[in-house]
Design an enzyme around this catalytic site. Structure first.
Site, mmCIF file in Angstrom:
data_model
loop_
_atom_site.group_PDB
_atom_site.id
_atom_site.type_symbol
_atom_site.label_atom_id
_atom_site.label_comp_id
_atom_site.label_asym_id
_atom_site.label_seq_id
_atom_site.Cartn_x
_atom_site.Cartn_y
_atom_site.Cartn_z
ATOM 1 N N THR A 152 0.820 -1.224 0.000
ATOM 2 C CA THR A 152 0.000 0.000 0.000
ATOM 3 C C THR A 152 0.852 1.272 0.000
ATOM 4 O OG1 THR A 152 -0.100 -0.066 2.407
ATOM 5 C CG2 THR A 152 -1.933 -1.071 1.211
ATOM 6 N N ALA A 165 3.934 4.110 -1.137
ATOM 7 C CA ALA A 165 4.209 4.864 -2.372
ATOM 8 C C ALA A 165 5.015 4.008 -3.351
ATOM 9 C CB ALA A 165 4.961 6.154 -2.052
ATOM 10 N N VAL A 166 6.023 3.299 -2.843
ATOM 11 C CA VAL A 166 6.857 2.466 -3.710
ATOM 12 C C VAL A 166 6.131 1.158 -4.054
ATOM 13 C CG1 VAL A 166 9.010 1.149 -3.872
ATOM 14 C CG2 VAL A 166 9.029 3.456 -2.906
ATOM 15 N N ARG A 213 -2.208 -3.049 9.803
ATOM 16 C CA ARG A 213 -3.032 -1.845 9.630
ATOM 17 C C ARG A 213 -3.724 -1.795 8.264
ATOM 18 N NH1 ARG A 213 -0.622 2.841 8.304
ATOM 19 N NH2 ARG A 213 1.348 1.830 8.807
ATOM 20 N N CYS A 224 17.501 5.632 -3.810
ATOM 21 C CA CYS A 224 17.028 6.265 -5.048
ATOM 22 C C CYS A 224 18.030 7.264 -5.640
ATOM 23 C CB CYS A 224 15.686 6.949 -4.813
ATOM 24 S SG CYS A 224 15.551 7.782 -3.217
ATOM 25 N N GLN A 271 15.749 16.763 -3.832
ATOM 26 C CA GLN A 271 14.933 15.555 -3.789
ATOM 27 C C GLN A 271 13.448 15.812 -3.535
ATOM 28 O OE1 GLN A 271 18.587 13.146 -1.710
ATOM 29 N NE2 GLN A 271 16.615 12.115 -1.652
ATOM 30 N N SER A 313 8.176 12.482 -2.179
ATOM 31 C CA SER A 313 7.618 11.127 -2.223
ATOM 32 C C SER A 313 8.605 10.077 -1.730
ATOM 33 C CB SER A 313 7.141 10.783 -3.635
ATOM 34 O OG SER A 313 8.171 11.011 -4.567
ATOM 35 N N HIS A 338 13.668 13.171 -8.442
ATOM 36 C CA HIS A 338 14.865 13.736 -7.810
ATOM 37 C C HIS A 338 15.757 14.368 -8.885
ATOM 38 C CE1 HIS A 338 13.717 11.841 -4.206
ATOM 39 N NE2 HIS A 338 14.631 10.897 -4.090
HETATM 40 O O1 L14 Z 1 17.098 4.727 1.872
HETATM 41 O O2 L14 Z 1 13.178 10.288 2.833
HETATM 42 O O3 L14 Z 1 15.748 3.900 0.438
HETATM 43 O O4 L14 Z 1 13.391 10.479 0.706
HETATM 44 C C1 L14 Z 1 15.240 6.826 0.326
HETATM 45 C C2 L14 Z 1 14.311 7.989 0.416
HETATM 46 C C3 L14 Z 1 15.145 6.533 2.794
HETATM 47 C C4 L14 Z 1 14.226 7.747 2.877
HETATM 48 C C5 L14 Z 1 16.025 4.763 1.265
HETATM 49 C C6 L14 Z 1 13.610 9.884 1.756
HETATM 50 C C7 L14 Z 1 15.035 5.872 1.460
HETATM 51 C C8 L14 Z 1 14.506 8.676 1.717
#
Ligand code: L14
Length: 349
Positions: free
Chosen positions: A15, A17-18, A43, A132, A159, A162, A252
């Site tokens: 559920t 974002a990724v 949840r 990312c 960045q 999301s 990003h």
């Molecule tokens: O390490 O808050 O895969 O944008 C990358 C995005 C950790 C949080 C990771 C963010 C995430 C990060």
């Protein structure tokens, strides 16, 4: 579809974002699936989602959830991965993990297919999907390393929210509305939900992504530094990073300064190289104001590169601007791409 037609795939964090993008990407890329199991925390369990015209009920992720699963894609936070990824492996699944839980473990490959696909052969059941910001940068740097050698990288990131999840996107939108309506705001999520202070992100820039380490760098910055060296097999590479959050929902951007080993290389040489590089789209035409921007990369799998130019003072130094959809190449697409390569290399039992 029956068993011979594909693999039993599980998405953990379905559920999020990724996770949502993982499901979409599996469908879009026509990944061979015989059964799709969607898992989440208690949840969100019980929710129904439609995938490719089929209704699937999301189940609570437990060790037993992985019985019969061939490939499990994890993106439900590091804690869930640490607890359940070994359980999935124990039950015969191969795990692609999109958290920071295992990335720097020496016995777990950290893979960006355009860069180090062959590291997949060293897997012990778990393959880590890099951060990312790291992924999009190394896709652009690898062709340069191959041809000209790489000595030093200094990156500043811009960045999208999301990365911090769907609730951070919600916070940006609601906060923007409130400020436009002259209402007071109560930041609750950014920069880091579990940290002590929360700051305005709308109409702002926050130089903190993930928590601070003792050395004054944030964890996000240290991820970029350490992961880049590991993925590119360059322990001696000089890397530094400054990671900044902008009020952008998806995509990003990065300003990357790099120094190569070879001499007598022009910006046009670098452009020619990146024009044909795997996973890269060159958008570099200053005369016509062509350069990458996040708004144009949303929903695309590629890494977009532009603004390539030589440093004014350093003959072996160059600058470039690198943009990608952080939820796709930065997360879901890279994970599905790893799964595709695992299948192709015959590494899925
Ligand atoms: O390490 O808050 O895969 O944008 C990358 C995005 C950790 C949080 C990771 C963010 C995430 C990060």
């Amino acid at each position: 579809m029956n068993q011979q037609d594909g693999f039993h795939v599980a998405v953990v964090g379905a559920t999020g974002a990724v996770g949502q993008q993982m499901i979409q990407t599996l469908v879009n890329e026509k990944f061979p699936i015989s059964k799709l199991t969607l898992l989440s925390s208690a949840r969100s369990a019980g929710k129904r989602v439609e995938v490719n015209g089929q209704e699937i009920t999301i189940e609570e992720a437990k060790p037993e959830s992985f019985e019969g699963v061939d490939i499990a894609l994890f993106s439900a936070g590091g804690g869930v991965s640490k607890e359940l990824a070994p359980e999935a492996v124990k039950r015969g699944a191969i795990v692609v993990d999109n958290t920071s839980a295992f990335r720097m473990d020496a016995d777990k490959p950290l893979v960006v297919p355009e860069v180090n696909e062959l590291d997949l052969h060293q897997h012990n059941g778990i393959i880590a999907n890099p951060n990312c910001s790291t992924i999009q940068m190394v896709v652009a740097l690898e062709p340069i390393r191959q041809k000209y050698g790489l000595k030093k990288v200094i990156v500043s990131t811009y960045q999208a929210v999301s990365g911090a999840g769907a609730s951070a996107v919600e916070e940006l939108i609601e906060q923007t509305k409130s400020i436009l309506n002259n209402e007071t705001i109560e930041p609750q999520i950014l920069p880091v939900k579990s940290d002590n202070n929360h700051y305005q992100i709308a109409f702002n820039a926050i130089p903190q992504i993930d928590k601070f380490q003792d050395n004054g760098y944030t964890f996000e910055e240290m991820k970029m530094i350490n992961e880049t060296k590991k993925i590119m097999h360059l322990p001696e590479l000089q890397v530094s990073a400054t990671c900044v959050r902008l009020p952008v929902a998806v995509g990003h951007s990065e300003s990357v300064y790099f120094e190569i080993e070879a001499g007598d290389v022009s910006a046009n040489d670098i452009k020619a190289l990146l024009k044909d590089a795997p996973g890269v789209v060159l958008q570099d035409d200053p005369e016509n104001q062509i350069y990458p921007m996040p708004a144009n990369c949303v929903g695309k799998n590629d890494v977009f590169v532009g603004r390539i130019r030589k440093d004014i003072d350093e003959d072996r130094g160059f600058h470039m601007w690198v943009v990608s959809d952080n939820l796709l190449k930065g997360a879901a697409w890279n994970s599905v791409q790893i799964a595709e390569r695992l299948v192709k290399l015959g590494l899925v039992k």
